[in-house]
Design a protein around this motif. Structure first.
Motif, PDB file in Angstrom:
ATOM      1  N   TRP A  74      38.902  50.513  60.745  1.00 39.75           N
ATOM      2  CA  TRP A  74      39.608  51.722  61.137  1.00 39.75           C
ATOM      3  C   TRP A  74      39.343  51.950  62.616  1.00 39.75           C
ATOM      4  CZ3 TRP A  74      43.362  54.700  59.598  1.00 39.75           C
ATOM      5  CH2 TRP A  74      43.526  55.958  60.169  1.00 39.75           C
ATOM      6  N   ASN A  75      40.404  51.982  63.387  1.00 40.76           N
ATOM      7  CA  ASN A  75      40.313  52.117  64.845  1.00 40.76           C
ATOM      8  C   ASN A  75      39.381  51.077  65.459  1.00 40.76           C
ATOM      9  OD1 ASN A  75      42.134  54.171  65.118  1.00 40.76           O
ATOM     10  ND2 ASN A  75      40.604  55.791  65.061  1.00 40.76           N
ATOM     11  N   GLY A  76      39.439  49.846  64.941  1.00 34.64           N
ATOM     12  CA  GLY A  76      38.655  48.740  65.485  1.00 34.64           C
ATOM     13  C   GLY A  76      37.222  48.661  64.985  1.00 34.64           C
ATOM     14  N   LYS A  77      36.790  49.631  64.217  1.00 34.96           N
ATOM     15  CA  LYS A  77      35.413  49.625  63.691  1.00 34.96           C
ATOM     16  C   LYS A  77      35.448  49.274  62.208  1.00 34.96           C
ATOM     17  CE  LYS A  77      34.144  53.397  66.762  1.00 34.96           C
ATOM     18  NZ  LYS A  77      33.790  54.809  66.800  1.00 34.96           N
ATOM     19  N   PRO A  78      34.469  48.466  61.744  1.00 33.57           N
ATOM     20  CA  PRO A  78      34.465  48.143  60.311  1.00 33.57           C
ATOM     21  C   PRO A  78      34.185  49.378  59.468  1.00 33.57           C
ATOM     22  CG  PRO A  78      32.518  47.246  61.396  1.00 33.57           C
ATOM     23  CD  PRO A  78      33.391  47.823  62.469  1.00 33.57           C
ATOM     24  N   VAL A  79      34.886  49.476  58.371  1.00 30.73           N
ATOM     25  CA  VAL A  79      34.678  50.578  57.440  1.00 30.73           C
ATOM     26  C   VAL A  79      33.446  50.245  56.610  1.00 30.73           C
ATOM     27  CG1 VAL A  79      35.657  51.852  55.497  1.00 30.73           C
ATOM     28  CG2 VAL A  79      37.124  51.130  57.388  1.00 30.73           C
ATOM     29  N   GLU A  80      32.454  51.113  56.657  1.00 30.63           N
ATOM     30  CA  GLU A  80      31.215  50.880  55.920  1.00 30.63           C
ATOM     31  C   GLU A  80      31.283  51.595  54.587  1.00 30.63           C
ATOM     32  OE1 GLU A  80      27.647  51.681  58.115  1.00 30.63           O
ATOM     33  OE2 GLU A  80      28.607  51.110  59.987  1.00 30.63           O
ATOM     34  N   ILE A  81      30.925  50.873  53.557  1.00 30.19           N
ATOM     35  CA  ILE A  81      30.849  51.465  52.227  1.00 30.19           C
ATOM     36  C   ILE A  81      29.424  51.978  52.074  1.00 30.19           C
ATOM     37  CG2 ILE A  81      31.121  51.087  49.765  1.00 30.19           C
ATOM     38  CD1 ILE A  81      33.689  50.715  51.460  1.00 30.19           C
ATOM     39  N   ASP A  89      48.658  52.743  62.043  1.00 28.94           N
ATOM     40  CA  ASP A  89      48.267  51.957  63.212  1.00 28.94           C
ATOM     41  C   ASP A  89      46.752  51.890  63.388  1.00 28.94           C
ATOM     42  OD1 ASP A  89      50.824  51.320  63.849  1.00 28.94           O
ATOM     43  OD2 ASP A  89      51.056  52.883  65.373  1.00 28.94           O
ATOM     44  N   GLY A  90      46.007  52.777  62.753  1.00 29.67           N
ATOM     45  CA  GLY A  90      44.557  52.771  62.888  1.00 29.67           C
ATOM     46  C   GLY A  90      43.860  51.802  61.966  1.00 29.67           C
ATOM     47  N   LEU A  91      44.576  51.236  60.992  1.00 29.00           N
ATOM     48  CA  LEU A  91      43.976  50.320  60.031  1.00 29.00           C
ATOM     49  C   LEU A  91      44.139  48.874  60.455  1.00 29.00           C
ATOM     50  CD1 LEU A  91      45.001  51.776  56.583  1.00 29.00           C
ATOM     51  CD2 LEU A  91      42.721  51.654  57.553  1.00 29.00           C
ATOM     52  N   GLY A  92      43.119  48.074  60.104  1.00 34.30           N
ATOM     53  CA  GLY A  92      43.180  46.643  60.356  1.00 34.30           C
ATOM     54  C   GLY A  92      42.331  45.912  59.329  1.00 34.30           C
ATOM     55  N   ILE A  93      42.515  44.611  59.256  1.00 40.45           N
ATOM     56  CA  ILE A  93      41.756  43.801  58.305  1.00 40.45           C
ATOM     57  C   ILE A  93      41.361  42.511  58.998  1.00 40.45           C
ATOM     58  CG2 ILE A  93      43.814  42.719  57.315  1.00 40.45           C
ATOM     59  CD1 ILE A  93      42.439  42.988  54.569  1.00 40.45           C
ATOM     60  N   ASP A  94      40.142  42.021  58.724  1.00 41.56           N
ATOM     61  CA  ASP A  94      39.686  40.787  59.363  1.00 41.56           C
ATOM     62  C   ASP A  94      39.891  39.594  58.423  1.00 41.56           C
ATOM     63  OD1 ASP A  94      37.617  40.856  57.528  1.00 41.56           O
ATOM     64  OD2 ASP A  94      36.064  41.296  58.991  1.00 41.56           O
ATOM     65  N   PRO A  95      39.593  38.378  58.859  1.00 42.81           N
ATOM     66  CA  PRO A  95      39.842  37.194  58.023  1.00 42.81           C
ATOM     67  C   PRO A  95      39.084  37.212  56.683  1.00 42.81           C
ATOM     68  CG  PRO A  95      39.427  36.512  60.280  1.00 42.81           C
ATOM     69  CD  PRO A  95      39.160  37.984  60.207  1.00 42.81           C
TER      70      PRO A  95
END
Length: 129
Positions: free
Chosen positions: A56-63, A44-50
């Protein structure tokens, strides 16, 4: 009935999300050995944008890569080296042009600048006896 409406609303939202942002194909064979899939309770903590960026938890995952931070002295030395590298390149190009011009004049080939007139050797002097 409230549960059925809520479930129907969530399913409609999910279908809308999948239309806007389609599912991504996952290839686990390319994963490093120290990575594991997340559990269902973590999903539930993961998401993906268009654009396919992971959140993760609404914040972009930074590489985070290896950032190169230079001190002022290192940056100055780098700029000086770059400047003299450019000067050396210009000098090498000028030397190459001069060598070509000399070769072209000797071999009657096309030269970009007119060739100087060939020096005529002086005639031998005849002394009057």
């Amino acid at each position: 009935m409230e549960d059925a409406e809520r479930i129907a609303r969530r399913n409609a939202e999910r279908e809308d999300e999948l239309k806007r942002i389609p599912l991504q194909t996952i290839d686990k064979s390319k994963w490093p050995r120290n990575i594991r899939p997340i559990s269902m309770s973590e999903s539930d903590g993961l998401g993906i944008d268009p654009d396919g960026r992971l959140h993760w938890n609404g914040k972009p995952v930074e590489i985070i890569g290896r950032r190169l931070d230079l001190t002022r002295t290192q940056a100055l030395v780098g700029l000086v080296v770059a400047f003299f590298t450019i000067v050396a390149g210009i000098g090498a190009a000028a030397q190459g042009w001069a060598a070509y011009h000399d070769w072209a004049c000797r071999n009657s080939a096309r030269a970009f600048v007119p060739c100087p007139a060939a020096a005529v050797p002086p005639l031998p002097r005849r002394d009057a006896d």
